[in-house]
Design an enzyme around this catalytic site. Structure first.
Site, PDB file in Angstrom:
ATOM      1  N   HIS A   1      -2.736  -7.547  16.466  1.00 45.83           N
ATOM      2  CA  HIS A   1      -3.148  -8.705  15.674  1.00 45.83           C
ATOM      3  C   HIS A   1      -2.112  -8.920  14.571  1.00 45.83           C
ATOM      4  O   HIS A   1      -1.132  -8.161  14.468  1.00 45.83           O
ATOM      5  CB  HIS A   1      -4.559  -8.508  15.123  1.00 45.83           C
ATOM      6  CG  HIS A   1      -4.758  -7.193  14.417  1.00 45.83           C
ATOM      7  ND1 HIS A   1      -4.137  -6.885  13.232  1.00 45.83           N
ATOM      8  CD2 HIS A   1      -5.485  -6.096  14.751  1.00 45.83           C
ATOM      9  CE1 HIS A   1      -4.494  -5.678  12.854  1.00 45.83           C
ATOM     10  NE2 HIS A   1      -5.297  -5.161  13.755  1.00 45.83           N
TER      11      HIS A   1
ATOM     12  N   HIS B   1      -0.775  -5.911  12.624  1.00 47.60           N
ATOM     13  CA  HIS B   1       0.288  -5.133  13.272  1.00 47.60           C
ATOM     14  C   HIS B   1       1.627  -5.873  13.171  1.00 47.60           C
ATOM     15  O   HIS B   1       2.665  -5.277  12.904  1.00 47.60           O
ATOM     16  CB  HIS B   1      -0.005  -4.956  14.765  1.00 47.60           C
ATOM     17  CG  HIS B   1      -1.185  -4.114  15.093  1.00 47.60           C
ATOM     18  ND1 HIS B   1      -2.310  -4.632  15.687  1.00 47.60           N
ATOM     19  CD2 HIS B   1      -1.414  -2.794  14.938  1.00 47.60           C
ATOM     20  CE1 HIS B   1      -3.184  -3.658  15.893  1.00 47.60           C
ATOM     21  NE2 HIS B   1      -2.671  -2.531  15.441  1.00 47.60           N
TER      22      HIS B   1
ATOM     23  N   GLU C   1      -1.743  -0.302   5.147  1.00 45.81           N
ATOM     24  CA  GLU C   1      -2.494   0.212   3.993  1.00 45.81           C
ATOM     25  C   GLU C   1      -4.004   0.067   4.176  1.00 45.81           C
ATOM     26  O   GLU C   1      -4.771   0.628   3.419  1.00 45.81           O
ATOM     27  CB  GLU C   1      -2.045  -0.507   2.709  1.00 45.81           C
ATOM     28  CG  GLU C   1      -0.674  -0.055   2.264  1.00 45.81           C
ATOM     29  CD  GLU C   1      -0.067  -0.912   1.168  1.00 45.81           C
ATOM     30  OE1 GLU C   1      -0.701  -1.905   0.748  1.00 45.81           O
ATOM     31  OE2 GLU C   1       1.058  -0.597   0.748  1.00 45.81           O
TER      32      GLU C   1
ATOM     33  N   MET D   1      -8.023  -7.498   8.902  1.00 46.87           N
ATOM     34  CA  MET D   1      -7.775  -7.554  10.352  1.00 46.87           C
ATOM     35  C   MET D   1      -7.853  -6.157  10.955  1.00 46.87           C
ATOM     36  O   MET D   1      -7.352  -5.194  10.371  1.00 46.87           O
ATOM     37  CB  MET D   1      -6.404  -8.157  10.614  1.00 46.87           C
ATOM     38  CG  MET D   1      -6.417  -9.614  10.289  1.00 46.87           C
ATOM     39  SD  MET D   1      -5.259 -10.500  11.307  1.00 46.87           S
ATOM     40  CE  MET D   1      -5.521 -12.135  10.661  1.00 46.87           C
ATOM     41  N   SER D   2      -8.500  -6.078  12.096  1.00 43.30           N
ATOM     42  CA  SER D   2      -8.668  -4.802  12.794  1.00 43.30           C
ATOM     43  C   SER D   2      -8.929  -5.118  14.256  1.00 43.30           C
ATOM     44  O   SER D   2      -9.593  -6.119  14.566  1.00 43.30           O
ATOM     45  CB  SER D   2      -9.879  -4.072  12.207  1.00 43.30           C
ATOM     46  OG  SER D   2     -10.336  -3.080  13.113  1.00 43.30           O
TER      47      SER D   2
END
Ligand code: PAF
Length: 276
Positions: free
Chosen positions: A25, A28, A139, A175-176
């Protein structure tokens, strides 16, 4: 992979590295852009690492989209995408693990006891295989970044570790890859993480220093949302990750919350306002 890295190093090229578990995503991609800026060559690994999942966790269900990831990485101009097979990383009889004494005894390590040993082990192996000069980690996974920085110092890896800021959806959700598990009706509950971080940040700015009070307010906010279950909410020292009672200097607020079956994490550094 090692031969390529040796050849590039012999030619005086610098190697930037972003290890991932795929299902890429924007978060990354921002790490990869950073990797590109600081090195001549960019290597990205995609490997869903079984060693960092405990029994009953989502290893089998972890979202995978290799073809789509490869297309994204081609557009981004990654020089190498390293996608080892499980039996190549952990051949039969594999028995060597990197285990840290203290950092994993906080935050995510408490409910995920094998996680950081799995992460440190696979990252150490990837470092030996990819031979990067610089590696970039998000982070958002604050404790993971701390564990890796410590491992690099303790084990004398000659690699610079950079952290990349958390990238958020327009509504603030970090985001994950696991956001893909959320049903549309669970999205507003997922916002409890960033909302409680903002709530506490604003109270700290206004002068509240009692960590217990701040944590109660955060917990109350999270639990008022549907389908939320708190794993932890912590206000702690940003280096040792030990809980603090008072916000008298820079602290880390970190939290892990389950929304339905999806475990989400987020964090923020909080700085108290200066006293007149
Ligand atoms: O953050 C991740 O995606 C993983 O924990 C990592 C660093 C690639 C190790 O498997």
């Amino acid at each position: 992979m090692q031969k390529w890295a040796d050849e590039m190093r012999a030619r005086g090229q610098s190697i930037g590295f972003v290890p991932t578990m795929g299902f890429l995503h924007e978060g990354h991609l921002s790490l990869m852009k950073r990797g590109r800026e600081v090195a001549n060559l960019l290597v990205v690994s995609i490997f869903v690492n079984p060693a960092q999942f405990g029994p009953g966790e989502d290893f089998e269900d972890y979202p995978r989209a290799l073809e789509k990831d490869l297309a994204l990485l081609e557009d981004l101009g990654a020089d190498v995408v390293f996608t080892p097979k499980e039996e190549e990383v952990y051949p039969e009889g594999y028995e060597t693990y990197v285990r840290q004494e203290n950092l994993p005894n906080h935050l995510c390590g408490l409910s995920r006891p094998v996680f950081f040993t799995g992460v440190a082990t696979v990252v150490a192996k990837l470092f030996h295989i990819v031979k990067p000069h610089v590696a970039v980690f998000g982070e958002k996974d604050y404790q993971q970044l701390a564990v890796i920085r410590k491992m690099v110092r303790d084990l004398n890896f000659d690699i610079e570790i950079l952290g990349g800021p958390t990238v958020r959806e327009p509504d603030g959700l970090a985001m994950s890859s696991r956001n893909a598990y959320l049903r549309p009706d669970q999205r507003s509950s997922a916002l409890a993480l960033i909302e409680s971080l903002h709530l506490v940040r604003d109270l700290v700015k206004k002068g509240e220093t009692d960590a217990g009070k701040l944590l109660d307010i955060a917990r109350e906010h999270i639990l008022a949302k549907k389908e939320t279950l708190i794993d932890y909410v912590s206000i702690c020292d940003p280096e040792s990750l030990v809980d603090v009672e008072n916000v008298s200097g820079k602290v880390l607020m970190a939290l892990a919350v389950k929304v339905g079956k999806t475990r989400l994490i987020d964090n923020m550094i909080l700085t108290p306002s200066k006293k007149e």
